[in-house]
Motif scaffolding. Sequence first.
Motif: not given
Lengths: 255, 288
Positions: B140-143, B149-152
């Motif tokens: 989450v931080v880099p994106m 995507i993060a959740g998956s």
Amino acid sequence: MESVKPILEFKKTCVSYTKQTMAVKYVSAAIERNTITAIMGPSGCGKSTLLRAVNLMHNLYPNIRVDGEILLNNENILSMEPIDVRRRVGMVFQRPAPFPTMSIYDNVLSGYTLNGIRLSRNQKEETVEHCLQSVALWDEVKDVLNKKGTFLSGGQQQRLCIARALAMKPDVLLMDEPTSALDPIATAHIEELMQDLQKEVTILIVTHNMGQAMRISSKSMFMYLGELVEYGNTKDLFSNPKDERTKAYLTGKMG
Amino acid sequence: MDKLKIRNRLAKDKALLWTVCLLATLTAVPLFAILGEVFIRGYNQLSWSFFTEPTPTAYRVMKAIEAGTPIPGGIANGIIGTMLMLGMAVIFAIPIGILCGVFLAENAKNRYAQIVSYLTDLLQGTPSVIIGIVTYIWVVVPMKGYSAIAGSIALFIMMLPLIIRSTEETLKILPSSLKEAGLALGGNRARVMLKVQIPAAFGGIFTGVLLAISRVIGETAPLMFTALGCSFVRFSIDKPISAVPLLIWEFFNDPYLQELIWGASLFLLLFVLILNLTAKYLAKKWNQ
Ligand SMILES: Nc1ncnc2c1ncn2[C@@H]1O[C@H](COP(=O)(O)OP(=O)(O)OP(=O)(O)O)[C@@H](O)[C@H]1O
Ligand SMILES: [Mg+2]
């Protein structure tokens, strides 16, 4: 006897499972083409161990050491690629082990599948029919080729396993007590079958059944504590054993 | 004398049987209590629109309250989000998990494999909230934002050890004769694995995948750090997205939406139940 070139030759073959002990000790013997050789001996004397050395089954387990030489058509098996050896040396196990997820049809062709060899539809049908014919299973299963191999009876499964090995057209067929899990009728079937197969392939069979050795084999080996004690014509070995240990075994005083 | 002994023994047998029955009932009580509670409260909320409509907007809720009609809307955004994230997680977890499991089963004596095996156990025991916060830092931080995507990825990490384990265990209990028979025909290890061992282990592997899905489908904490939530149906994977367990939490926190909690809970519960029953059924069928 010496005029025929042996197809398989053990030269001081040794196998050890542990550093301290040898399960097979300096076995030397020459096997002639298109014969049936019976390997006998009391339980634990190294029959299976010797047999499994021939198709490099021991290579699967890094702790097992195989020394000496085993020549297949004058080429040392021990320095060949296991895959090449196993294509030329088929094996039938004690317990019938058809691949449970494959149909009868696919079981027969599994050697090709596992080697990544593609066959045309015609070649496949021919191979399946021919191999099942030669193990006398064709008439019994020709209408259920798509059923799983595990639906068959024990004897039929074992014949399917023989067909599967024959499909690869091996030079040598190793059989480790192939009938010990079967009833007398199924056993008789397979013995009869081996007699016919002799024309195509050289058979090495481990058996505890002396009657069986006498009925089917032309040569016999007697092993004891990892050593090859006696090797010769089956008739001579049974009627006139040279070694005391062989005599004791044959007369039921040992094993 | 003898008769007395036998009577004694029969009495003991009976006592044992009753104890077993009692204990079995005791374990069944909470399960059926939960099922009953959720079912009774939730079943009248289940309707077609509950599955096709997203979370209602504040405006629609106000309208409904003014008119005295039931709260509108449903959990469509959550269902879509859950399926999308699960789908992505499963697509990666299955091949990677199976490969790892194969490696562990084939090299059981290898030192490195033993370490990996131990790490798999640790990963399986890691609290999901920690997996959530770590994924937050990693993804989450880099994106620069919450996303499906993060959740998956969080769900993927949670599923992985379960699939690895089930693959490994199933392959290990296959008789070695199967593998030897394949190799004796001249197959190389990869082909024997692919054509003989994995098909024979398919039932166990598939069951493992289903159990892994049912394990993560209800996870809330890791999704709070990664997917965040979203009040409308959305299919983009780089934006915040909803999920059914997230919705339950949101409904709980919104005094006007509390009626929707039970429908969403019932949906989740039934889904997990069906997955579990399917897994059991398949495992049984495969073992015959
Ligand atoms: N995997 C193994 N690891 C260690 N020792 C083994 C292993 N397999 C066999 N042995 C030992 O090697 C010796 C020979 O075993 P082998 O299986 O070849 O005997 P066998 O003649 O085939 O006996 P049987 O008639 O009972 O099948 C035995 O002493 C046995 O204990
Ligand atoms: Mg043996």
